[in-house]
Write a protein that holds these residues in place. Structure first.
Motif, mmCIF file in Angstrom:
data_model
loop_
_atom_site.group_PDB
_atom_site.id
_atom_site.type_symbol
_atom_site.label_atom_id
_atom_site.label_comp_id
_atom_site.label_asym_id
_atom_site.label_seq_id
_atom_site.Cartn_x
_atom_site.Cartn_y
_atom_site.Cartn_z
ATOM 1 N N ALA A 266 3.792 0.395 13.492
ATOM 2 C CA ALA A 266 2.905 0.245 13.938
ATOM 3 C C ALA A 266 1.803 0.567 13.005
ATOM 4 O O ALA A 266 0.839 -0.883 12.896
ATOM 5 N N HIS A 267 1.705 2.158 12.717
ATOM 6 C CA HIS A 267 0.510 1.498 11.458
ATOM 7 C C HIS A 267 0.756 1.389 10.605
ATOM 8 O O HIS A 267 -0.117 0.788 9.981
ATOM 9 N N ARG B 42 1.900 -1.583 9.914
ATOM 10 C CA ARG B 42 2.371 -3.170 9.867
ATOM 11 C C ARG B 42 0.950 -3.431 9.892
ATOM 12 O O ARG B 42 0.823 -4.542 9.677
ATOM 13 N N HIS B 43 0.166 -2.903 10.450
ATOM 14 C CA HIS B 43 -1.083 -2.808 10.168
ATOM 15 C C HIS B 43 -2.042 -2.193 8.317
ATOM 16 O O HIS B 43 -3.035 -2.818 8.598
ATOM 17 N N GLY B 44 -0.980 -1.392 7.714
ATOM 18 C CA GLY B 44 -1.789 -1.663 6.759
ATOM 19 C C GLY B 44 -2.208 -0.279 6.357
ATOM 20 O O GLY B 44 -2.866 -0.439 4.992
ATOM 21 N N ARG B 45 -1.736 0.113 6.993
ATOM 22 C CA ARG B 45 -2.753 1.557 6.941
ATOM 23 C C ARG B 45 -1.497 2.984 6.179
ATOM 24 O O ARG B 45 -0.639 2.581 5.942
ATOM 25 N N GLU C 50 -11.288 5.557 7.821
ATOM 26 C CA GLU C 50 -10.628 5.942 9.170
ATOM 27 C C GLU C 50 -9.493 7.404 9.160
ATOM 28 O O GLU C 50 -9.031 6.567 8.144
ATOM 29 N N ASP D 227 4.536 4.881 16.463
ATOM 30 C CA ASP D 227 3.892 4.295 15.951
ATOM 31 C C ASP D 227 3.220 4.162 14.606
ATOM 32 O O ASP D 227 2.739 3.911 14.015
#
Length: 86
Positions: free
Chosen positions: A70-71, A73-76, A56, A67
């Motif tokens: 947040a990315h 923190r989601h491990g992206r 993705e 932003d």
């Protein structure tokens, strides 16, 4: 890295981070829309190539620090391009 390949080098590092061994020459063959001309890379092409491999991926213009956090923190895996007009 050689030439204007900072984006494809970053994408290769993201792939490695996500567990996919990568070859910079293959990434550059798909992400340099201008062939051998040294005009740099297009973020949309980097995201398109990642999607071709099943990831993705999106590209944004004018994202915020919130932003980015947040990315992360989601491990992206995230590539950030900064353009300072000084």
């Amino acid at each position: 890295q050689k030439g204007p390949s900072c984006g494809s080098t970053c994408l290769a590092m993201c792939f490695e981070f996500l567990g996919l061994p990568s070859d910079l020459s293959i990434i550059e063959a798909y992400t340099h829309p201008y062939g051998d001309l040294d005009l740099g890379e297009v973020p949309a092409e980097l995201a398109r190539f990642a999607r071709l491999l099943g990831f993705e991926a999106q590209h944004y213009s004018h994202g915020s620090l919130e932003d980015l956090v947040a990315h992360l923190r989601h491990g992206r895996a995230v590539i950030v391009m900064l353009n300072y007009n000084m």
